[in-house]
Design a protein around this motif. Structure first.
Motif, PDB file in Angstrom:
ATOM      1  N   ALA A 172       0.836  -1.202   0.000  1.00  0.00           N
ATOM      2  CA  ALA A 172       0.000   0.000   0.000  1.00  0.00           C
ATOM      3  C   ALA A 172       0.869   1.248   0.000  1.00  0.00           C
ATOM      4  N   ASN A 173       0.185   2.387   0.032  1.00  0.00           N
ATOM      5  CA  ASN A 173       0.872   3.668   0.124  1.00  0.00           C
ATOM      6  C   ASN A 173       0.705   4.246   1.516  1.00  0.00           C
ATOM      7  N   CYS A 174       1.599   5.137   1.889  1.00  0.00           N
ATOM      8  CA  CYS A 174       1.509   5.806   3.186  1.00  0.00           C
ATOM      9  C   CYS A 174       0.276   6.707   3.195  1.00  0.00           C
ATOM     10  N   PRO A 175      -0.569   6.645   4.233  1.00  0.00           N
ATOM     11  CA  PRO A 175      -1.779   7.475   4.259  1.00  0.00           C
ATOM     12  C   PRO A 175      -1.484   8.964   4.394  1.00  0.00           C
ATOM     13  N   LYS A 176      -0.241   9.337   4.789  1.00  0.00           N
ATOM     14  CA  LYS A 176       0.087  10.754   4.956  1.00  0.00           C
ATOM     15  C   LYS A 176       0.785  11.327   3.729  1.00  0.00           C
ATOM     16  N   CYS A 177       1.936  10.729   3.338  1.00  0.00           N
ATOM     17  CA  CYS A 177       2.705  11.267   2.218  1.00  0.00           C
ATOM     18  C   CYS A 177       2.431  10.555   0.910  1.00  0.00           C
ATOM     19  N   CYS A 234       8.122   9.684   5.865  1.00  0.00           N
ATOM     20  CA  CYS A 234       7.683  10.853   6.631  1.00  0.00           C
ATOM     21  C   CYS A 234       7.596  10.592   8.132  1.00  0.00           C
ATOM     22  N   GLY A 235       7.754   9.360   8.533  1.00  0.00           N
ATOM     23  CA  GLY A 235       7.732   9.020   9.949  1.00  0.00           C
ATOM     24  C   GLY A 235       6.356   8.933  10.566  1.00  0.00           C
ATOM     25  N   ALA A 236       5.271   9.031   9.745  1.00  0.00           N
ATOM     26  CA  ALA A 236       3.918   8.973  10.298  1.00  0.00           C
ATOM     27  C   ALA A 236       3.585   7.552  10.759  1.00  0.00           C
ATOM     28  N   ASN A 237       2.775   7.488  11.792  1.00  0.00           N
ATOM     29  CA  ASN A 237       2.307   6.194  12.282  1.00  0.00           C
ATOM     30  C   ASN A 237       1.239   5.697  11.302  1.00  0.00           C
ATOM     31  N   ILE A 238       1.577   4.682  10.513  1.00  0.00           N
ATOM     32  CA  ILE A 238       0.703   4.227   9.439  1.00  0.00           C
ATOM     33  C   ILE A 238      -0.598   3.657   9.984  1.00  0.00           C
ATOM     34  N   VAL A 239      -0.531   3.056  11.165  1.00  0.00           N
ATOM     35  CA  VAL A 239      -1.696   2.372  11.710  1.00  0.00           C
ATOM     36  C   VAL A 239      -2.764   3.345  12.166  1.00  0.00           C
ATOM     37  N   VAL A 240      -2.353   4.394  12.884  1.00  0.00           N
ATOM     38  CA  VAL A 240      -3.338   5.281  13.504  1.00  0.00           C
ATOM     39  C   VAL A 240      -3.462   6.628  12.807  1.00  0.00           C
ATOM     40  N   TYR A 241      -2.643   6.888  11.791  1.00  0.00           N
ATOM     41  CA  TYR A 241      -2.703   8.197  11.139  1.00  0.00           C
ATOM     42  C   TYR A 241      -4.069   8.393  10.462  1.00  0.00           C
ATOM     43  N   ASP A 242      -4.730   9.456  10.812  1.00  0.00           N
ATOM     44  CA  ASP A 242      -6.024   9.825  10.224  1.00  0.00           C
ATOM     45  C   ASP A 242      -6.995   8.650  10.266  1.00  0.00           C
ATOM     46  N   LEU A 243      -6.952   7.903  11.378  1.00  0.00           N
ATOM     47  CA  LEU A 243      -7.764   6.695  11.501  1.00  0.00           C
ATOM     48  C   LEU A 243      -9.256   6.998  11.437  1.00  0.00           C
ATOM     49  N   GLN A 244      -9.661   8.086  12.088  1.00  0.00           N
ATOM     50  CA  GLN A 244     -11.079   8.448  12.100  1.00  0.00           C
ATOM     51  C   GLN A 244     -11.613   8.683  10.692  1.00  0.00           C
ATOM     52  N   GLU A 245     -10.844   9.387   9.871  1.00  0.00           N
ATOM     53  CA  GLU A 245     -11.282   9.677   8.511  1.00  0.00           C
ATOM     54  C   GLU A 245     -11.353   8.398   7.672  1.00  0.00           C
ATOM     55  N   ARG A 246     -10.374   7.530   7.853  1.00  0.00           N
ATOM     56  CA  ARG A 246     -10.383   6.278   7.097  1.00  0.00           C
ATOM     57  C   ARG A 246     -11.565   5.393   7.491  1.00  0.00           C
ATOM     58  N   LEU A 247     -11.876   5.381   8.772  1.00  0.00           N
ATOM     59  CA  LEU A 247     -13.037   4.623   9.223  1.00  0.00           C
ATOM     60  C   LEU A 247     -14.326   5.205   8.657  1.00  0.00           C
ATOM     61  N   MET A 248     -14.394   6.536   8.588  1.00  0.00           N
ATOM     62  CA  MET A 248     -15.575   7.186   8.018  1.00  0.00           C
ATOM     63  C   MET A 248     -15.709   6.860   6.529  1.00  0.00           C
ATOM     64  N   GLN A 249     -14.579   6.827   5.814  1.00  0.00           N
ATOM     65  CA  GLN A 249     -14.616   6.485   4.397  1.00  0.00           C
ATOM     66  C   GLN A 249     -15.109   5.055   4.188  1.00  0.00           C
ATOM     67  N   GLN A 250     -14.612   4.137   5.011  1.00  0.00           N
ATOM     68  CA  GLN A 250     -15.062   2.745   4.923  1.00  0.00           C
ATOM     69  C   GLN A 250     -16.550   2.638   5.261  1.00  0.00           C
ATOM     70  N   ALA A 251     -16.985   3.420   6.241  1.00  0.00           N
ATOM     71  CA  ALA A 251     -18.399   3.407   6.613  1.00  0.00           C
ATOM     72  C   ALA A 251     -19.267   3.933   5.472  1.00  0.00           C
ATOM     73  N   ASP A 252     -18.790   4.983   4.775  1.00  0.00           N
ATOM     74  CA  ASP A 252     -19.539   5.523   3.638  1.00  0.00           C
ATOM     75  C   ASP A 252     -19.713   4.464   2.545  1.00  0.00           C
ATOM     76  N   VAL A 253     -18.639   3.759   2.242  1.00  0.00           N
ATOM     77  CA  VAL A 253     -18.696   2.720   1.209  1.00  0.00           C
ATOM     78  C   VAL A 253     -19.661   1.613   1.618  1.00  0.00           C
ATOM     79  N   ALA A 254     -19.586   1.198   2.886  1.00  0.00           N
ATOM     80  CA  ALA A 254     -20.461   0.127   3.386  1.00  0.00           C
ATOM     81  C   ALA A 254     -21.929   0.551   3.345  1.00  0.00           C
ATOM     82  N   GLU A 255     -22.218   1.794   3.693  1.00  0.00           N
ATOM     83  CA  GLU A 255     -23.607   2.258   3.708  1.00  0.00           C
ATOM     84  C   GLU A 255     -24.164   2.413   2.297  1.00  0.00           C
TER      85      GLU A 255
END
Length: 289
Positions: free
Chosen positions: A2-7, A23-44
């Protein structure tokens, strides 16, 4: 990988650590809320398309009172064949049976029908049996296709299947009656086959009446992030993803506030309702004293 969610840098197989090597960003938790919202949008959205199919399926069977009647008229004709459909006797070379013949009799006599010379000795009788079996199969297919009675091609399927049902049902009887010199079975039609034809006519008439009147499909309201999905699709045409997300948070917060207010109101009612009971108990205690 995959690609880095930040850079958005491409991650190699060797980049297995939790932090991005670029970039040193934490890949697991970076912008986690937004990613969860995107997944929720697709599921709905996927749920919305699936729910539409369920709503059409439900309407096809129970959308109107006449649609419910159609379920019964679609498979009841087959039960008429349990009654005697012909009455006659076998040629002695194939057996000594004489009397009424129904669908059950034919099923029990499969061994006799499959014996050497039975099907080939009288091609008209064989054709009559095969066409009758075909009409039963088409009737079952017609019943299964009721699940798609609210789709775009429902009328076309109905015209084809209903026409085949009538043609095969009557053709079977006509061929049998035209077979005057049978070398296998001699007999005449009985009440069951006439009832079968009458019920098939009712089946076709009810089917076309339902399709002509139409079946209203009531779709369950679906939401994407608290926004009605129809409004959500329109917002995608004129608003940026960031603006839509802000509106979603606003709607979700409003729903949460309304829910909490309702809970608080119910709790207040229960509290006020318990006070008179407590006062009554105190008065009873004082009177006993």
């Amino acid at each position: 990988m995959a690609n880095c969610p930040k850079c958005n840098a491409h991650l190699k197989m060797t980049d297995w650590r939790q932090h991005c090597p670029h970039c040193g960003a934490n890949i697991v938790v970076y912008d986690l809320q937004e990613r969860l919202m995107q997944q929720a949008d697709v599921a709905e959205v996927q749920h919305y398309h699936f729910q539409k199919k369920i709503d059409r399926l439900k309407a096809s069977f129970v959308g109107t009172k006449l649609a419910v009647v159609r379920i019964i008229t679609s498979f009841v004709p087959i039960f008429a064949l349990i009654l005697p459909i012909v009455k006659g006797a076998l040629n002695p070379s194939f057996g000594d049976y004489e009397g009424n013949v129904s669908l059950i009799t034919i099923y029990n006599g499969v061994d006799t029908i499959g014996s050497d010379g039975f099907l080939t000795s009288d091609m008209m009788l064989t054709a009559s049996l095969l066409i009758l079996a075909l009409s039963i199969i088409i009737s079952l297919i017609h019943f299964i296709l009721l699940m798609m009675a609210c789709s775009k091609r429902a009328m076309l399927r109905a015209v084809i299947t209903d026409s085949l049902i009538i043609i095969t049902s009557f053709a079977s009887l006509f061929i049998f009656m035209a077979d005057k010199s049978s070398a296998v079975f001699t007999g005449k039609p009985s009440a069951g086959i006439y009832l079968y034809l009458a019920l098939q006519i009712v089946n076709v008439v009810i089917d076309f009446t339902v399709l002509h009147q139409g079946i209203p499909v009531h779709h369950k309201q679906c939401y994407v992030g608290g926004i009605p999905i129809e409004e959500y699709f329109e917002m995608q045409k004129t608003m940026t993803p960031e603006e839509i997300r802000a509106e979603q948070y606003k709607r979700l917060q409003a729903r949460q506030d309304a829910k909490e207010a309702e809970i608080a109101k119910d709790a207040e009612k229960k509290h006020h309702g318990s006070e008179p009971e407590a006062q009554t108990e105190e008065k009873e205690a004082e009177n006993d004293g």
